[in-house]
Scaffold this motif. Structure first.
Motif: not given
Lengths: 377, 290
Positions: A8, A11-12, A15, A180, A183-184
């Protein structure tokens, strides 16, 4: 538990890293002890990150080359700057006028992205590169020759500057929004469609992917963010001058993408930060005729990295000597024991050789004629 | 009268563009790559003329030196930068070519400095025909490029090497099977293209004597645009596109209202042509084969 957390966290991580940087520098800035040069550098870094990640979408994921990124930025800077000038009497130099100019500048850049992308992306080959290059030059020429009342002509458009204490925080918030969105988009099914277009357009088309639609949407999103970066630029400077958005600036953004690694968003972020930092520090060190060393350095980065990463004859060397295999030697993690459902989102593997997929050879192509690869069917 | 003067200056500029466009289109046709560094080979040719002229003072010897040096440079660039990438994705080759163009520009700036050099090749004066006043250099440019283009067309049509070039551009694999040395043909193509670029550099210096490291950048882009307008990969197309580009440029420079927007107009033509007829004026439609 750690493993689950790792998946997890991966992925972040970008950010979180950007949020921490913003909070730390934001805190120092609000206490009033952040030097002006650092604030300027942070603004430039945020703008570069937006530009590099948005270009990375087109070059790294879609596999098309855009040489007009600076042109879209120029459009955003002028239109957004003009909007902020017009809004200043109504709202003052407030966050409201900043947001409206961001929307206006971004939208205009995106609309021009559609107009430019529509003819160029229907065609195969290197047309997008040359059309975007031409577009960048057109934008520059038009703003350069505009009347002094409209866009300031060759002197440039003077724009209101936002409070320096806060602008970089807003810029980094925009970086996170940009990340955001991109990447999404890349991690969704649309993203997989896009990487499949990059790897084999004919096969993608055969599976029912609307190639032009996807190409156009990627290009539009990319030009939208270039426009937003331009508006930020106009707010961080007193003056928007079209000379600054020349072809060389587009190349500089391309160097960031190539240095960061094609198809890697985090790489683009790191490379954008590094190159912007180097740019500002080298500007004081390398003066006069030595300034050209910087260009030479960029040129060598482009040539050496691209040849190293793409040359077919270096393929075996690359697979045995890359960072991952060296790291694997030290860690206990065995790469052959990979869980089946472990999705690799960073690089969607879609590379398939054409003659493995299609068993029917209608026309002999150059690859099937190559005697080394003769397949026995 | 003014019309004819503008037309002749446009034709002369156009034939220079055509020379550059020929280099682009030949390399595109045979190596299937966009050689972004081609424009900067013009600049290298210009500096070579400058160096020879300051040493010896003879423009013809300067031109010969420039042609030879550019041929060598073009072949070297192909061997060092493009050959390792044969078979890689077109994007990689394109980015390397851009890097090469950047490298040539910054190397030239490092050696010769950023201040423009004045290279007065020769002053021929004007030809006065009644009211008509034509600078002689435009006639020389027109004549030379006409001869070169005819020679090139004959070379491609009637010599063994030229026929081999056509074969390689049609189908690389089949050409190889017929015993054509594909690598050799690509090398020859780069050599010819670079030699044409050196000639273009000479013509450009005849027109305006100021020489800087970005001499070839803009003409290079315009000539590529001309090649696309004429139909990329087609040799007559490059000639037509180049001349068209030069004439449009001359006429739009002549009207003071649109003169500052000349570059924009030329690029707008490119975008319109790509919208209406993507293959260019003389380009052939090629079916995609799987």
């Amino acid at each position: 538990m750690l493993k689950l957390g790792n998946a997890k966290l991966k992925h972040y991580i970008n950010y979180i890293a950007i949020a921490i940087v913003t909070l730390v520098f934001g805190g120092i800035s609000l206490s009033g002890s952040l030097p002006f040069s650092t604030i300027n550098l942070l603004e430039k870094i945020a703008i570069s990150i937006i530009l590099a990640t948005s270009l990375s979408m087109v070059v790294g994921f879609l596999g098309e080359l855009s040489l007009g990124h600076a042109g879209f930025m120029c459009l955003g800077a002028y239109i957004g700057g003009k909007a902020s000038c017009l809004l200043e009497p109504v709202f003052g130099n407030s966050i409201v006028s900043l947001i409206i100019s961001l929307i206006v500048g971004g939208t205009v850049a995106a609309v021009f992205g559609i107009i430019i992308g529509l003819p160029a992306l229907r065609l195969k080959g290197d047309y997008l590169a040359i059309v975007t290059l031409a577009f960048g030059e057109i934008v520059r020429t038009v703003f350069m020759n505009s009347s002094s009342e409209s866009f300031g002509g060759s002197l440039g458009l003077s724009t209101p500057r936002y409070d320096k204490k806060y602008l970089f925080i807003i810029a980094f918030v925009l970086v996170i929004i940009c990340l955001a969105v991109i990447q999404n988009f890349i991690r969704s099914k649309h993203g997989r469609a896009i990487t499949s277009i990059r790897d084999n357009e004919i096969a993608a088309r055969a599976t029912g992917i609307n190639v032009t639609k996807y190409k156009l949407s990627v290009f539009t999103i990319s030009s939208l963010f270039a426009g937003i970066a331009g508006v930020l630029y106009s707010y961080s400077n007193y003056r928007v001058q079209s000379v600054n958005f020349d072809y060389n600036y587009s190349i500089e953004i391309l160097v960031m993408v190539v240095l960061g690694g094609m198809g890697s968003i985090n790489g683009a972020i790191i490379a954008a930060t590094l190159i912007t930092y180097l740019d500002t520090t080298l500007q004081t060190v390398l003066t006069g005729n030595l300034a050209v060393l910087q260009d030479l350095f960029y040129a060598l980065i482009l040539i050496i990295l691209v040849i190293y990463n793409n040359a077919p004859s270096l393929k075996t060397f690359r697979t045995t000597h890359n960072l991952k295999s060296i790291l694997n030697k030290f860690s206990k993690h065995d790469p052959s024991h990979r869980r089946d459902d472990e999705a690799k989102w960073d690089r969607v593997p879609t590379k398939i050789e054409m003659n493995e997929v299609l068993s029917v050879d209608i026309q002999p192509t150059s690859s099937t004629l190559n005697p080394d690869k003769k397949e026995g069917k | 009268m003014e019309f004819i003067e503008t037309l002749i200056s446009g034709l002369s500029m156009g034939s220079t563009y055509a020379m550059i466009a020929l280099g682009y289109t030949m390399v595109y046709g045979i190596a299937k790559m966009l050689n972004f560094a081609h424009g900067d080979i013009i600049m290298v040719g210009g500096y070579m003329i400058f160096v020879t002229m300051t040493a010896i003072g003879n423009p013809i010897l300067g031109l010969i030196a420039a042609v030879l040096f550019c041929m060598l440079l073009g072949v070297t660039i192909e061997k060092v930068a493009y050959k390792p990438l044969r078979g890689a994705s077109p994007l990689a080759v394109l980015i390397t070519a851009i890097g090469m163009s950047y490298l040539l520009q910054s190397t030239a700036q490092m050696i010769f400095g950023s201040a423009p050099k004045m290279v007065i090749v020769a002053d021929f004066g004007n030809l006065q025909l009644g009211e008509l006043k034509i600078p002689i250099y435009t006639l020389i440019t027109l004549g030379c490029s006409f001869v070169i283009m005819i020679a090139l067309s004959l070379f491609i049509k009637y010599t063994k090497v030229g026929r081999a070039m056509i074969a390689v551009s049609e189908d690389k694999g089949a050409a190889q099977l017929m015993g054509i040395n594909v690598n050799g043909i690509i090398t020859i193509t780069f050599a010819i293209g670079s030699a044409l670029a050196a000639f273009a550099g000479f013509f450009m210096l005849m027109k305006s004597p100021s020489l800087s490291n970005t001499l070839g950048a803009m003409p290079g882009i315009k000539a590529f645009t001309a090649a696309v307008i004429g139909g990329i990969g087609s040799i007559p197309g490059a000639m037509v596109g180049g001349v068209l580009m030069g004439v449009v440029e001359a006429f739009s420079l002549n009207v003071s209202a649109i003169a500052p927007y000349t570059d924009a107009i030329e690029f707008l033509i490119l975008i319109i042509i790509l919208l209406v007829k993507p293959t260019g004026i003389l380009g052939k439609v090629r079916r995609e084969k799987v």
